[in-house]
Design a protein around this motif. Structure first.
Motif, PDB file in Angstrom:
ATOM      1  N   LEU A 140       6.792 -18.509  26.521  1.00 38.86           N
ATOM      2  CA  LEU A 140       6.066 -17.247  26.723  1.00 38.86           C
ATOM      3  C   LEU A 140       6.476 -16.192  25.701  1.00 38.86           C
ATOM      4  O   LEU A 140       5.773 -15.203  25.512  1.00 38.86           O
ATOM      5  CB  LEU A 140       6.305 -16.723  28.141  1.00 38.86           C
ATOM      6  N   SER A 141       7.630 -16.361  25.082  1.00 39.35           N
ATOM      7  CA  SER A 141       8.079 -15.601  23.906  1.00 39.35           C
ATOM      8  C   SER A 141       8.617 -14.204  24.178  1.00 39.35           C
ATOM      9  O   SER A 141       9.674 -13.841  23.690  1.00 39.35           O
ATOM     10  CB  SER A 141       6.985 -15.508  22.835  1.00 39.35           C
ATOM     11  N   ASP A 142       7.877 -13.367  24.918  1.00 34.29           N
ATOM     12  CA  ASP A 142       8.275 -11.963  24.990  1.00 34.29           C
ATOM     13  C   ASP A 142       7.560 -11.276  26.153  1.00 34.29           C
ATOM     14  O   ASP A 142       6.383 -11.551  26.401  1.00 34.29           O
ATOM     15  CB  ASP A 142       7.894 -11.265  23.676  1.00 34.29           C
ATOM     16  N   PRO A 143       8.239 -10.359  26.867  1.00 31.54           N
ATOM     17  CA  PRO A 143       7.560  -9.618  27.940  1.00 31.54           C
ATOM     18  C   PRO A 143       6.308  -8.886  27.464  1.00 31.54           C
ATOM     19  O   PRO A 143       5.336  -8.750  28.214  1.00 31.54           O
ATOM     20  CB  PRO A 143       8.635  -8.628  28.413  1.00 31.54           C
ATOM     21  N   ALA A 144       6.328  -8.436  26.199  1.00 29.78           N
ATOM     22  CA  ALA A 144       5.166  -7.722  25.675  1.00 29.78           C
ATOM     23  C   ALA A 144       3.946  -8.630  25.592  1.00 29.78           C
ATOM     24  O   ALA A 144       2.807  -8.165  25.760  1.00 29.78           O
ATOM     25  CB  ALA A 144       5.483  -7.141  24.304  1.00 29.78           C
ATOM     26  N   MET A 145       4.154  -9.922  25.324  1.00 29.98           N
ATOM     27  CA  MET A 145       3.022 -10.852  25.286  1.00 29.98           C
ATOM     28  C   MET A 145       2.429 -11.017  26.684  1.00 29.98           C
ATOM     29  O   MET A 145       1.206 -11.094  26.842  1.00 29.98           O
ATOM     30  CB  MET A 145       3.478 -12.209  24.749  1.00 29.98           C
ATOM     31  N   VAL A 146       3.286 -11.056  27.693  1.00 31.11           N
ATOM     32  CA  VAL A 146       2.805 -11.167  29.058  1.00 31.11           C
ATOM     33  C   VAL A 146       2.058  -9.900  29.459  1.00 31.11           C
ATOM     34  O   VAL A 146       1.017  -9.949  30.120  1.00 31.11           O
ATOM     35  CB  VAL A 146       3.980 -11.418  30.029  1.00 31.11           C
ATOM     36  N   GLN A 147       2.571  -8.759  29.031  1.00 29.07           N
ATOM     37  CA  GLN A 147       1.979  -7.472  29.423  1.00 29.07           C
ATOM     38  C   GLN A 147       0.667  -7.192  28.706  1.00 29.07           C
ATOM     39  O   GLN A 147      -0.289  -6.712  29.336  1.00 29.07           O
ATOM     40  CB  GLN A 147       2.977  -6.350  29.133  1.00 29.07           C
ATOM     41  N   TYR A 148       0.615  -7.499  27.408  1.00 28.78           N
ATOM     42  CA  TYR A 148      -0.541  -7.081  26.613  1.00 28.78           C
ATOM     43  C   TYR A 148      -1.447  -8.221  26.142  1.00 28.78           C
ATOM     44  O   TYR A 148      -2.552  -7.961  25.658  1.00 28.78           O
ATOM     45  CB  TYR A 148      -0.059  -6.301  25.386  1.00 28.78           C
ATOM     46  N   ALA A 149      -0.995  -9.462  26.255  1.00 28.10           N
ATOM     47  CA  ALA A 149      -1.799 -10.589  25.773  1.00 28.10           C
ATOM     48  C   ALA A 149      -1.861 -11.699  26.818  1.00 28.10           C
ATOM     49  O   ALA A 149      -1.836 -12.878  26.489  1.00 28.10           O
ATOM     50  CB  ALA A 149      -1.228 -11.115  24.452  1.00 28.10           C
ATOM     51  N   ARG A 150      -1.943 -11.309  28.070  1.00 25.40           N
ATOM     52  CA  ARG A 150      -1.932 -12.266  29.171  1.00 25.40           C
ATOM     53  C   ARG A 150      -3.057 -13.289  29.047  1.00 25.40           C
ATOM     54  O   ARG A 150      -2.862 -14.495  29.239  1.00 25.40           O
ATOM     55  CB  ARG A 150      -2.035 -11.510  30.498  1.00 25.40           C
ATOM     56  N   GLN A 151      -4.250 -12.827  28.731  1.00 26.36           N
ATOM     57  CA  GLN A 151      -5.382 -13.735  28.624  1.00 26.36           C
ATOM     58  C   GLN A 151      -5.161 -14.754  27.509  1.00 26.36           C
ATOM     59  O   GLN A 151      -5.508 -15.927  27.647  1.00 26.36           O
ATOM     60  CB  GLN A 151      -6.667 -12.945  28.359  1.00 26.36           C
ATOM     61  N   GLY A 152      -4.549 -14.295  26.411  1.00 23.06           N
ATOM     62  CA  GLY A 152      -4.242 -15.208  25.319  1.00 23.06           C
ATOM     63  C   GLY A 152      -3.228 -16.262  25.722  1.00 23.06           C
ATOM     64  O   GLY A 152      -3.348 -17.437  25.349  1.00 23.06           O
ATOM     65  N   LEU A 153      -2.206 -15.870  26.492  1.00 25.53           N
ATOM     66  CA  LEU A 153      -1.223 -16.843  26.988  1.00 25.53           C
ATOM     67  C   LEU A 153      -1.885 -17.866  27.907  1.00 25.53           C
ATOM     68  O   LEU A 153      -1.584 -19.062  27.834  1.00 25.53           O
ATOM     69  CB  LEU A 153      -0.101 -16.129  27.731  1.00 25.53           C
TER      70      LEU A 153
END
Length: 334
Positions: free
Chosen positions: A190-203
């Motif tokens: 998942l790499s980073d909390p910011a990816m979960v917060q701002y790129a959830r759909q991409g994940l």
């Protein structure tokens, strides 16, 4: 090209490292412990200010999946890294570093443009905060990736930071299909909390209909699953992945699959810089699993390697250090 064990896809970034105070982070409106994307002009302004006021710790080749691949290769695995760099000095330095670590790359990775850079800010508590200008890697697509080695690989490793790029997600989708068609296991971080917060759909898109192994830390796990405990997060992540690894900083890790789950204690070290610790953990874990080790042994090796990373500045160890750690670990286990 000879068969490889690990085929990794990720951003190619040169890390520009500085030691900073919490006050500096607050002044610059940087959220501690996360990665924030930036444009080149904004990052340059930050760099100018850093060079005038903070402690420069130098530069190093980075990128989350690349750090993982270096650990995997230095421990003895064979690996290919798919990325995109500019036709510039940073790009040449980046690929040279991977090749010196025994990692295979492709000339397809080189394009006209600027190689990405990541400003890494380490605070007194060893936490790292990052501001990233992706440069040419923001346009990573399947056209820059030689996917042929993937067909005979054992693992496909996907970096969660790719969730912000439309073209990179499309490339990952193609790679996932090739992996499934050729019985290649799929691992993702998942790499980073910011990816979960701002790129959830991409994940969500990167994970697709599920993976064989997922890596995340405690914050990422709870944010992604919208739970308030690591155990509850683990239960939900099991629905997406055959094996789940949740790192818990100095406390160790929670690891398991559909049949078992357990905690492995961390190692006490003098933490200086957490940059790359999770990446090294993933690389060592994948190396051990690829060599037939069970979940417990794989986690213990991963904790050993990642604990060495946090004891120094920078996201990677000297290449010979990985092999020495493995040798000592094997002696402990004998």
């Amino acid at each position: 090209m000879t068969n490889i064990d690990l085929f990794a896809i990720g951003n190619a970034l040169i890390d520009l490292e500085f030691k900073v105070t919490d006050e500096f982070l607050n002044e610059q409106n940087l959220q501690k412990g996360t990665m924030q994307l930036s444009d080149g002009e904004t990052q340059q302004k930050l760099l100018d200010h850093l060079n005038n006021t903070q402690v420069n710790k130098g530069q190093a080749s980075g990128g989350s999946a690349a750090n993982t691949t270096v650990a995997f290769s230095a421990l003895g695995g064979s690996a290919f890294y798919a990325c995109r760099v500019g036709h510039d000095e940073f790009g040449s330095t980046y690929l040279k570093g991977l090749n010196e670590a025994g990692i295979t790359t492709s000339l397809k990775s080189v394009s006209n443009g600027v190689t990405g850079t990541c400003v890494v800010l380490s605070s007194a508590d060893a936490e790292r905060t990052m501001q990233t200008y992706l440069g040419i890697t923001a346009e990573l697509s399947d056209e820059q990736i030689d996917l042929s080695p993937l067909r005979s690989a054992k693992w496909l490793y996907i970096e969660g930071y790719l969730s912000t790029s439309d073209t990179a997600r499309a490339a990952v989708k193609k790679a996932r299909q090739i992996a499934k068609d050729n019985n290649v296991k799929i691992a993702l971080t998942l790499s980073d909390p910011a990816m979960v917060q701002y790129a959830r759909q991409g994940l969500d898109e990167l994970i697709g209909d599920g993976v064989d192994l997922i890596f995340c830390n405690e914050d990422e796990a709870q944010m992604y699953t919208k739970t308030d405990s690591v155990e509850a997060a683990f239960a939900k992540l099991k629905l997406l992945s055959n094996e789940v690894v949740i790192t818990l900083s100095e406390k160790g890790a929670l690891v398991g699959n559909q049949y078992e789950q357990f905690y492995i204690d961390g190692r006490k070290v003098n933490a200086i810089d957490t940059l790359g610790a999770g990446d090294a953990f993933a690389g060592a874990f994948l190396y051990a699993r690829n060599n037939g080790e069970d979940l417990k042994t794989s986690t213990e090796l991963a904790i050993l390697v990642s604990s060495e990373i946090v004891s120094q500045y920078g996201p990677r160890l000297e290449l010979t250090h990985y092999a020495k750690l493995l040798q000592n670990f094997q002696k402990e286990c004998a």
